[in-house]
Design a protein around this motif. Structure first.
Motif, PDB file in Angstrom:
ATOM      1  N   LYS A 275       0.836  -1.206   0.000  1.00 57.80           N
ATOM      2  CA  LYS A 275       0.000   0.000   0.000  1.00 57.80           C
ATOM      3  C   LYS A 275       0.867   1.251   0.000  1.00 57.80           C
ATOM      4  CE  LYS A 275      -4.152  -1.803   0.670  1.00 57.80           C
ATOM      5  NZ  LYS A 275      -5.183  -1.758  -0.319  1.00 57.80           N
ATOM      6  N   PHE A 276       1.848   1.259   0.876  1.00 55.82           N
ATOM      7  CA  PHE A 276       2.598   2.480   1.103  1.00 55.82           C
ATOM      8  C   PHE A 276       3.592   2.733  -0.013  1.00 55.82           C
ATOM      9  CE2 PHE A 276       5.196   5.457   3.489  1.00 55.82           C
ATOM     10  CZ  PHE A 276       4.183   6.198   4.068  1.00 55.82           C
ATOM     11  N   TYR A 277       4.314   1.685  -0.377  1.00 53.83           N
ATOM     12  CA  TYR A 277       5.417   1.859  -1.295  1.00 53.83           C
ATOM     13  C   TYR A 277       4.953   1.920  -2.743  1.00 53.83           C
ATOM     14  CZ  TYR A 277      10.159   1.406  -3.010  1.00 53.83           C
ATOM     15  OH  TYR A 277      11.343   1.641  -3.624  1.00 53.83           O
ATOM     16  N   PHE A 278       4.027   1.021  -3.113  1.00 52.77           N
ATOM     17  CA  PHE A 278       3.687   0.932  -4.529  1.00 52.77           C
ATOM     18  C   PHE A 278       2.450   1.712  -4.926  1.00 52.77           C
ATOM     19  CE2 PHE A 278       6.345  -2.774  -3.765  1.00 52.77           C
ATOM     20  CZ  PHE A 278       7.314  -2.547  -4.720  1.00 52.77           C
ATOM     21  N   PHE A 279       1.492   1.840  -3.996  1.00 55.33           N
ATOM     22  CA  PHE A 279       0.310   2.625  -4.372  1.00 55.33           C
ATOM     23  C   PHE A 279       0.427   4.052  -3.868  1.00 55.33           C
ATOM     24  CE2 PHE A 279      -1.278  -1.747  -4.468  1.00 55.33           C
ATOM     25  CZ  PHE A 279      -1.636  -1.786  -5.787  1.00 55.33           C
ATOM     26  N   GLY A 280       1.183   4.222  -2.777  1.00 58.11           N
ATOM     27  CA  GLY A 280       1.512   5.544  -2.279  1.00 58.11           C
ATOM     28  C   GLY A 280       0.324   6.467  -2.179  1.00 58.11           C
ATOM     29  N   ARG A 281       0.537   7.731  -2.488  1.00 53.87           N
ATOM     30  CA  ARG A 281      -0.524   8.719  -2.377  1.00 53.87           C
ATOM     31  C   ARG A 281      -1.130   9.031  -3.730  1.00 53.87           C
ATOM     32  NH1 ARG A 281       2.102  10.699   2.872  1.00 53.87           N
ATOM     33  NH2 ARG A 281       3.489   9.023   2.386  1.00 53.87           N
ATOM     34  N   LYS A 282      -0.762   8.205  -4.722  1.00 46.60           N
ATOM     35  CA  LYS A 282      -1.158   8.465  -6.098  1.00 46.60           C
ATOM     36  C   LYS A 282      -2.657   8.703  -6.236  1.00 46.60           C
ATOM     37  CE  LYS A 282      -0.809   5.086  -8.906  1.00 46.60           C
ATOM     38  NZ  LYS A 282      -0.120   3.880  -9.359  1.00 46.60           N
ATOM     39  N   LYS A 283      -3.421   7.879  -5.470  1.00 45.01           N
ATOM     40  CA  LYS A 283      -4.882   7.923  -5.560  1.00 45.01           C
ATOM     41  C   LYS A 283      -5.455   9.292  -5.207  1.00 45.01           C
ATOM     42  CE  LYS A 283      -6.599   4.767  -2.932  1.00 45.01           C
ATOM     43  NZ  LYS A 283      -7.306   3.658  -2.290  1.00 45.01           N
TER      44      LYS A 283
ATOM     45  N   GLY B  87     -10.755  15.430   8.047  1.00 41.77           N
ATOM     46  CA  GLY B  87      -9.307  15.278   8.204  1.00 41.77           C
ATOM     47  C   GLY B  87      -8.535  15.274   6.901  1.00 41.77           C
ATOM     48  N   HIS B  88      -9.243  15.465   5.762  1.00 41.25           N
ATOM     49  CA  HIS B  88      -8.574  15.271   4.485  1.00 41.25           C
ATOM     50  C   HIS B  88      -7.324  16.141   4.347  1.00 41.25           C
ATOM     51  CE1 HIS B  88      -7.914  13.862   0.570  1.00 41.25           C
ATOM     52  NE2 HIS B  88      -8.070  15.037  -0.002  1.00 41.25           N
ATOM     53  N   GLY B  89      -6.225  15.504   3.942  1.00 38.73           N
ATOM     54  CA  GLY B  89      -4.975  16.233   3.765  1.00 38.73           C
ATOM     55  C   GLY B  89      -4.102  16.187   5.003  1.00 38.73           C
ATOM     56  N   SER B  90      -4.695  15.832   6.152  1.00 35.62           N
ATOM     57  CA  SER B  90      -3.881  15.791   7.369  1.00 35.62           C
ATOM     58  C   SER B  90      -3.094  14.491   7.442  1.00 35.62           C
ATOM     59  CB  SER B  90      -4.763  15.933   8.609  1.00 35.62           C
ATOM     60  OG  SER B  90      -5.529  14.748   8.781  1.00 35.62           O
ATOM     61  N   LYS B  91      -2.009  14.549   8.194  1.00 34.53           N
ATOM     62  CA  LYS B  91      -1.163  13.384   8.408  1.00 34.53           C
ATOM     63  C   LYS B  91      -1.983  12.276   9.081  1.00 34.53           C
ATOM     64  CE  LYS B  91       3.181  11.870   8.577  1.00 34.53           C
ATOM     65  NZ  LYS B  91       3.880  11.748   7.321  1.00 34.53           N
ATOM     66  N   ALA B  93      -5.206  11.651   9.004  1.00 37.06           N
ATOM     67  CA  ALA B  93      -6.134  10.966   8.101  1.00 37.06           C
ATOM     68  C   ALA B  93      -5.395  10.007   7.179  1.00 37.06           C
ATOM     69  CB  ALA B  93      -6.931  11.982   7.294  1.00 37.06           C
ATOM     70  N   SER B  94      -4.199  10.396   6.725  1.00 35.46           N
ATOM     71  CA  SER B  94      -3.522   9.514   5.769  1.00 35.46           C
ATOM     72  C   SER B  94      -2.986   8.266   6.469  1.00 35.46           C
ATOM     73  CB  SER B  94      -2.445  10.278   4.999  1.00 35.46           C
ATOM     74  OG  SER B  94      -1.200  10.151   5.610  1.00 35.46           O
ATOM     75  N   VAL B  95      -2.587   8.401   7.743  1.00 25.93           N
ATOM     76  CA  VAL B  95      -2.159   7.211   8.503  1.00 25.93           C
ATOM     77  C   VAL B  95      -3.349   6.280   8.723  1.00 25.93           C
ATOM     78  CG1 VAL B  95      -1.340   6.385  10.750  1.00 25.93           C
ATOM     79  CG2 VAL B  95      -0.220   8.324   9.660  1.00 25.93           C
ATOM     80  N   ILE B  96      -4.479   6.839   9.163  1.00 25.91           N
ATOM     81  CA  ILE B  96      -5.672   6.021   9.412  1.00 25.91           C
ATOM     82  C   ILE B  96      -6.137   5.345   8.125  1.00 25.91           C
ATOM     83  CG2 ILE B  96      -8.127   6.123  10.032  1.00 25.91           C
ATOM     84  CD1 ILE B  96      -6.438   6.331  12.454  1.00 25.91           C
ATOM     85  N   ARG B  97      -6.069   6.099   7.021  1.00 27.06           N
ATOM     86  CA  ARG B  97      -6.496   5.548   5.730  1.00 27.06           C
ATOM     87  C   ARG B  97      -5.639   4.338   5.365  1.00 27.06           C
ATOM     88  NH1 ARG B  97      -6.728  10.238   2.406  1.00 27.06           N
ATOM     89  NH2 ARG B  97      -8.946  10.420   2.850  1.00 27.06           N
ATOM     90  N   THR B  98      -4.323   4.460   5.543  1.00 28.53           N
ATOM     91  CA  THR B  98      -3.426   3.341   5.239  1.00 28.53           C
ATOM     92  C   THR B  98      -3.696   2.155   6.167  1.00 28.53           C
ATOM     93  OG1 THR B  98      -1.754   4.958   4.605  1.00 28.53           O
ATOM     94  CG2 THR B  98      -1.009   2.702   4.896  1.00 28.53           C
ATOM     95  N   LEU B  99      -3.844   2.425   7.465  1.00 34.13           N
ATOM     96  CA  LEU B  99      -4.097   1.341   8.420  1.00 34.13           C
ATOM     97  C   LEU B  99      -5.397   0.618   8.097  1.00 34.13           C
ATOM     98  CD1 LEU B  99      -3.051   2.808  11.884  1.00 34.13           C
ATOM     99  CD2 LEU B  99      -1.816   1.230  10.405  1.00 34.13           C
ATOM    100  N   SER B 100      -6.414   1.408   7.741  1.00 36.18           N
ATOM    101  CA  SER B 100      -7.700   0.803   7.446  1.00 36.18           C
ATOM    102  C   SER B 100      -7.624  -0.035   6.164  1.00 36.18           C
ATOM    103  CB  SER B 100      -8.737   1.916   7.364  1.00 36.18           C
ATOM    104  OG  SER B 100      -9.817   1.527   6.617  1.00 36.18           O
ATOM    105  N   ASP B 101      -6.864   0.454   5.178  1.00 34.88           N
ATOM    106  CA  ASP B 101      -6.609  -0.327   3.961  1.00 34.88           C
ATOM    107  C   ASP B 101      -5.946  -1.654   4.300  1.00 34.88           C
ATOM    108  OD1 ASP B 101      -7.664   1.199   2.049  1.00 34.88           O
ATOM    109  OD2 ASP B 101      -5.785   1.914   1.172  1.00 34.88           O
ATOM    110  N   VAL B 102      -4.978  -1.600   5.203  1.00 31.02           N
ATOM    111  CA  VAL B 102      -4.253  -2.819   5.583  1.00 31.02           C
ATOM    112  C   VAL B 102      -5.195  -3.782   6.295  1.00 31.02           C
ATOM    113  CG1 VAL B 102      -2.402  -3.732   7.016  1.00 31.02           C
ATOM    114  CG2 VAL B 102      -2.028  -1.660   5.699  1.00 31.02           C
TER     115      VAL B 102
END
Lengths: 284, 269
Positions: A275-283, B87-91, B93-102
């Motif tokens: 997720k972090f490395y390959f998809f990154g913030r591109k979306k 939270g859009h654009g905040s650090k 929100a982006s951490v939570i978004r990644t964690l939730s994706d995982v």
């Protein structure tokens, strides 16, 4: 004010996934303590899984289920990757407009079928074919790996197709204009452009395959032995948990928490990496 | 090698792989229909597992999945709203978004183990609530993800129009943004429901299974998927036939919900 309350509620909900992740890690880690203290890192390469007399002590090592998980996933990835790439290429570059949609839906339906169905179908219809072609007794690493491949193909193909679709038409057209064949356009324009998404899709599928339980439970054989050949039965972390977790006690159940922790940390790392490395913030 | 020949070979191989994929889909569906339909009778739906039917299993599975949906939908939609609208654009929100994706790809069996530790072990036995919580944990990140993505598709002009009318932030979100994203969010909920209704691993040692009809969530709760797993491994023909019938019905339900979800969003893609 209602606005403030609403904002606070949504903030609380957003933090929930963070607390769940931390909670899962903390609980698994706590319950695994007994086994971690007893076996330490030797756990990773000990082949023995034997409860002691009267449920006291015993020796538990994770080598067999860990290797079973890695090997079945490896087989699945080797088989699934070329096929998924082929499907993605077919859907983005070859198939005529009107059949792209039905094919895409069919591939995505393949992803929607519950894993227990793959397991049952695999056991009664696919295992005999593997036995016929490769010997063995039907269930084992190879059968589990192949069915696992069938399960991750639609997932991998869908993400690969989406990233291939992001290649700007102008780039492709310029290559065609100087006489490139379709394959050369795929290899030299589309692949380099969507490389991140493609590698990401492979790693994500790998993460999925590592944790797959039900299909593998039907097909891997569920025995605590080191496989000598690829068709031999063995077990994997999820399968061992699915079959034996509920009856385990003391040091044995602690060792199972240890295995669950290993699986959780490995798949978390693999998926987070993708997720972090390959998809990154591109979306965004 | 001749580049035109190489081109042909790659294109043919790609087409072949697409047909292999479709081939497996049809192979599985045809097997299921053929083996499953043979075992489906009127009594299959009116009798409980103990008498050779699946009535209690269907009710149990749907009860747990629906309750999980009731828990996961409000939390997931709210979390998605926070990530996109506040939270859009905040650090953060982006951490939570990644964690939730995982979390979306977290192994389901591990979630089962986790819920066993917090809701089964301390309370002295398998219970329906534990199954509901396990399914809700599986569902939550999927709903967060779709809500987040669907809200992202709402043009910012709509929000600006709301601001220009003097609407407060939460009114704009609830009455304009969420309305505009309604179809997408509902589809996301349907698809995640289709996913959890077919889950087995998180239920194995949370709700476990029950042969009898019950609505008591504090005890072992009937599950269609767990029953399929048990029945398929029994040696007798009758159990296996029931397992096939149950598998056929489960797959039909899952694919029907899935296709319904896709039908709603057919014009969007």
């Amino acid at each position: 004010m209602g606005g403030k309350l609403f904002r606070n509620f949504s903030f609380f909900s957003a933090t929930l996934s963070f607390f769940l992740l931390v909670g899962i890690f903390a609980i698994l880690f706590t319950y695994a303590q007994e086994s971690m203290h007893t076996f330490g890192f030797d756990f990773l390469y000990t082949e023995i899984w034997e409860p002691g007399e009267d449920d006291e002590g015993g020796i538990f090592g994770g080598y067999i289920p860990i290797m079973g998980t890695l090997m079945s996933t490896l087989i699945a990835m080797i088989l699934a990757t070329p096929l998924a790439m082929g499907i993605a290429i077919f859907l983005t570059e070859i198939a005529p407009g009107q059949i792209v949609k039905p094919f895409s839906i069919a591939i995505e339906l393949l992803a929607a079928i519950p894993s227990i169905i793959y397991g049952m179908w695999g056991l009664f219809y696919f295992a005999p074919i593997v036995q016929l072609l490769f010997g063995g007794n039907g269930v084992g690493l190879l059968t589990a790996g192949i069915v696992l491949a069938i399960m991750v193909i639609p997932f991998m193909a869908a993400i690969t197709r989406d990233s291939m679709n992001t290649t700007p038409d102008v780039l492709k057209e310029s290559a065609y204009a100087i006489g490139a064949t379709k394959f050369e356009v795929i290899k030299d324009v589309i692949m380099p452009y969507s490389k991140g998404g493609i590698i990401g899709s492979i790693i994500l599928s790998l993460g999925r395959a590592l944790g797959e339980t039900m299909a593998v439970a039907f097909l891997i054989g569920s025995v605590m032995t080191v496989p000598k050949v690829i068709t031999d039965p063995t077990t994997s972390i999820p399968v061992l948990l699915a079959n034996n977790f509920a009856e385990a006690q003391d040091l044995e159940i602690s060792s199972m928490y240890y295995l669950a922790l290993i699986l959780f940390v490995v798949s978390f790392t693999v998926i987070a990496l993708a997720k972090f490395y390959f998809f990154g913030r591109k979306k965004h | 090698m001749n580049r035109l020949l190489l081109n042909k070979i790659v294109l043919i191989l790609s087409t072949v792989s697409a047909f292999i994929g479709i081939g497996f889909l049809f192979w599985i569906l045809i097997t299921l229909t053929y083996k499953g339909l043979a075992g489906v009778h009127f009594e299959t739906f009116t009798k409980d597992l103990v008498e050779g039917g699946i009535r209690n299993l269907l009710v149990g599975q749907f009860t747990m999945a629906l309750m999980a949906t009731l828990v996961a939908v409000p939390l997931g939609v709210l979390a998605g709203i926070y990530l996109r609208e506040y939270g859009h654009g905040s650090k953060f929100a982006s951490v939570i978004r990644t964690l939730s994706d995982v979390m979306t790809s977290a192994p389901s069996i591990v979630i089962g183990v986790f819920v066993f530790a917090i809701l089964v072990d301390p309370f002295g036995g398998y219970n329906g609530w534990a199954g509901i919580v396990a399914l809700a944990i599986m569902m939550l990140p999927i709903i967060i993800g779709t809500t987040d993505n669907m809200l992202a598709l709402v043009p910012k002009e709509l929000r600006e129009a709301g601001i220009a009318l003097g609407g407060s932030k939460h009114k704009i979100i609830l009455q304009i943004v969420l309305q505009a994203a309604k179809v997408g969010v509902t589809t996301g909920i349907l698809l995640s429901f289709a996913r959890i209704i077919g889950e087995t691993a998180p239920l194995l040692f949370t709700s476990a299974n029950n042969q009898f009809f019950t609505m008591d969530l504090t005890g072992q709760f009937p599950s269609l998927t767990v029953s399929i797993y048990n029945l398929a491994t029994y040696p007798d023909e009758a159990s296996r036939n029931l397992a096939w019938a149950a598998s056929f019905i489960l797959t039909a339900i899952v694919l029907f919900i899935n296709l319904t979800g896709r039908y709603f969003t057919r014009n969007k893609h």
